[in-house]
Motif scaffolding. Structure first.
Motif, PDB file in Angstrom:
ATOM      1  N   ALA A 158       0.850  -1.189   0.000  1.00  0.00           N
ATOM      2  CA  ALA A 158       0.000   0.000   0.000  1.00  0.00           C
ATOM      3  C   ALA A 158       0.885   1.237   0.000  1.00  0.00           C
ATOM      4  O   ALA A 158       1.730   1.405   0.878  1.00  0.00           O
ATOM      5  CB  ALA A 158      -0.911   0.019   1.220  1.00  0.00           C
ATOM      6  N   VAL A 160       1.193   4.903   0.817  1.00  0.00           N
ATOM      7  CA  VAL A 160       0.476   5.877   1.648  1.00  0.00           C
ATOM      8  C   VAL A 160       1.266   7.173   1.691  1.00  0.00           C
ATOM      9  O   VAL A 160       2.485   7.183   1.813  1.00  0.00           O
ATOM     10  CB  VAL A 160       0.241   5.345   3.071  1.00  0.00           C
ATOM     11  N   ASP A 165      -4.847   8.908   3.544  1.00  0.00           N
ATOM     12  CA  ASP A 165      -4.727   7.591   2.922  1.00  0.00           C
ATOM     13  C   ASP A 165      -5.131   6.462   3.865  1.00  0.00           C
ATOM     14  O   ASP A 165      -4.869   5.293   3.570  1.00  0.00           O
ATOM     15  CB  ASP A 165      -3.294   7.363   2.430  1.00  0.00           C
ATOM     16  N   CYS A 168      -7.383   4.063   2.124  1.00  0.00           N
ATOM     17  CA  CYS A 168      -6.604   3.278   1.170  1.00  0.00           C
ATOM     18  C   CYS A 168      -5.870   2.152   1.893  1.00  0.00           C
ATOM     19  O   CYS A 168      -5.845   1.005   1.439  1.00  0.00           O
ATOM     20  CB  CYS A 168      -5.613   4.196   0.444  1.00  0.00           C
ATOM     21  N   ALA A 169      -5.267   2.461   3.039  1.00  0.00           N
ATOM     22  CA  ALA A 169      -4.562   1.454   3.823  1.00  0.00           C
ATOM     23  C   ALA A 169      -5.527   0.390   4.335  1.00  0.00           C
ATOM     24  O   ALA A 169      -5.209  -0.806   4.363  1.00  0.00           O
ATOM     25  CB  ALA A 169      -3.834   2.116   4.985  1.00  0.00           C
ATOM     26  N   LEU A 185       3.053  -1.258   4.310  1.00  0.00           N
ATOM     27  CA  LEU A 185       2.733   0.150   4.114  1.00  0.00           C
ATOM     28  C   LEU A 185       4.025   0.876   3.770  1.00  0.00           C
ATOM     29  O   LEU A 185       4.992   0.840   4.536  1.00  0.00           O
ATOM     30  CB  LEU A 185       2.120   0.739   5.379  1.00  0.00           C
ATOM     31  N   HIS A 187       5.648   4.530   2.731  1.00  0.00           N
ATOM     32  CA  HIS A 187       5.513   5.985   2.635  1.00  0.00           C
ATOM     33  C   HIS A 187       6.816   6.532   2.047  1.00  0.00           C
ATOM     34  O   HIS A 187       7.881   6.395   2.643  1.00  0.00           O
ATOM     35  CB  HIS A 187       5.270   6.573   4.023  1.00  0.00           C
ATOM     36  N   LEU A 219      -0.716   5.854  10.881  1.00  0.00           N
ATOM     37  CA  LEU A 219      -1.483   4.978   9.999  1.00  0.00           C
ATOM     38  C   LEU A 219      -1.265   3.513  10.372  1.00  0.00           C
ATOM     39  O   LEU A 219      -2.210   2.715  10.424  1.00  0.00           O
ATOM     40  CB  LEU A 219      -1.072   5.202   8.544  1.00  0.00           C
ATOM     41  N   THR A 220      -0.016   3.165  10.644  1.00  0.00           N
ATOM     42  CA  THR A 220       0.315   1.775  10.962  1.00  0.00           C
ATOM     43  C   THR A 220      -0.364   1.325  12.247  1.00  0.00           C
ATOM     44  O   THR A 220      -0.911   0.220  12.326  1.00  0.00           O
ATOM     45  CB  THR A 220       1.842   1.614  11.098  1.00  0.00           C
ATOM     46  N   ILE A 223      -4.045   0.609  11.574  1.00  0.00           N
ATOM     47  CA  ILE A 223      -4.250  -0.641  10.829  1.00  0.00           C
ATOM     48  C   ILE A 223      -4.006  -1.849  11.728  1.00  0.00           C
ATOM     49  O   ILE A 223      -4.765  -2.828  11.704  1.00  0.00           O
ATOM     50  CB  ILE A 223      -3.331  -0.689   9.588  1.00  0.00           C
ATOM     51  N   ALA A 234       5.887  -1.625   7.981  1.00  0.00           N
ATOM     52  CA  ALA A 234       5.798  -0.221   7.585  1.00  0.00           C
ATOM     53  C   ALA A 234       7.187   0.331   7.322  1.00  0.00           C
ATOM     54  O   ALA A 234       8.106   0.116   8.119  1.00  0.00           O
ATOM     55  CB  ALA A 234       5.099   0.602   8.658  1.00  0.00           C
TER      56      ALA A 234
END
Length: 302
Positions: A158, A160, A165, A168-169, A185, A187, A219-220, A223, A234
């Motif tokens: 993914a 991000v 996002d 999306c994730a 993930l 970035h 984000l991580t 998730i 990540a």
């Protein structure tokens, strides 16, 4: 619009075919995806006979229709032979391929296209139908690339960029769960764009990196909380070529999921894909699942 079998289910996986080998490969990939998601498969051929009616004879139009129906039947038979329990529907459309695919995909389906069509060059570049379909979509679009490049890797990648996002994730996490795969993930931030100028970059590159890592970590954490049984990795990387890093990373993934940002057009329609998105659709080494978004908002997710 004509259907050779029946209309698609609202949640069907829809794939476009034009007689090319990439489209046939996309149809088989889409069939596997439909089985994985427990959804029907809807195969579409957009012949654009309405758009060409003024300069084609009635006989020629009928020949085009017959060829299109034959193509749909042959593709459906090939898919059914490979996936005998899959519900398959087909559709011959008198409109152009892009319009036909968006109409068939509706608001909640997923549209699948090959990486080039009959009109494309014998190269790795995405054809105009695939590009236009991705650029104007309001539902997820998969551009099937990288078929035959090796065994499954067991990883969904993914891309991000920021906190927007997250959806999306989340979509990528669900895809990883469906595939019994892990999620990575990634970035990637452009060091020069983030710093603004060389002097600032030299003074504050550490602080800039920390900001990007914080975005990724947030984000991580989300998730991992929502998908506790999913293996999540990540990584944050800095580079002067975001697309280059993502293309290379796609070598080690079965699917790349990314939010499709659109650069504003002079008319404000937002139909142009961003540079990184455009590059990935042309050069990725695995299928690319594009989640449409404009600005900071996702347009829709199924």
């Amino acid at each position: 619009m004509e259907s050779t079998l029946r209309t698609p289910d609202a949640s069907s996986v829809t794939v476009g075919v034009d007689g090319s080998e990439p489209a046939r490969g996309a149809a088989l990939w889409a069939a596997a995806e439909a089985v994985r998601r427990n959804r029907p498969l809807h195969i579409v051929h957009g012949a654009d006979t309405d758009g060409r009616a003024l300069y084609l004879s009635a006989e020629t139009i009928e020949e085009i229709r017959a060829a299109g129906r034959e193509l749909l039947d042959d593709t459906a038979k090939a898919v059914s032979a490979e996936y005998p329990g899959l519900l398959v529907t087909t559709e011959f459309s008198r409109t152009d391929a892009v319009t036909a695919l968006h109409r068939a995909g509706g608001l909640h389906g997923t549209v699948v296209v090959g990486n080039r069509g009959l009109g494309g060059f014998e190269s790795l570049m995405l054809g105009s139908v695939g590009l236009d379909t991705a650029a104007t979509a309001r539902n997820p679009v998969v551009v099937v690339r990288g078929l035959g490049e090796g065994e499954e890797r067991g990883t969904v990648l993914a891309a991000v960029h920021d906190e927007h996002d997250l959806e999306c994730a989340q979509y990528a996490a669900r895809e990883a769960e469906l595939r019994k795969a892990s999620l990575r993930l990634l970035h990637v931030w452009n060091m020069l764009q983030s710093a603004g100028n060389v002097a600032t970059m030299l003074d504050g590159v550490g602080a800039i990196a920390a900001e990007h890592e914080q975005v990724l970590q947030s984000l991580t954490d989300t998730i991992r909380d929502e998908f506790p049984d999913l293996g999540v990795e990540a990584d944050a990387e800095k580079s002067v070529s975001v697309a280059g890093v993502l293309v290379e990373a796609s070598r080690h993934a079965d699917l790349l999921v990314m939010g499709g940002r659109r650069a504003p057009t002079p008319l404000g329609l937002g139909r142009n894909l961003g540079r990184a998105t455009h590059s990935l659709l042309h050069h990725a080494h695995c299928p690319v699942l594009l989640i449409p978004r404009f600005g900071s908002e996702l347009w829709s997710t199924p």
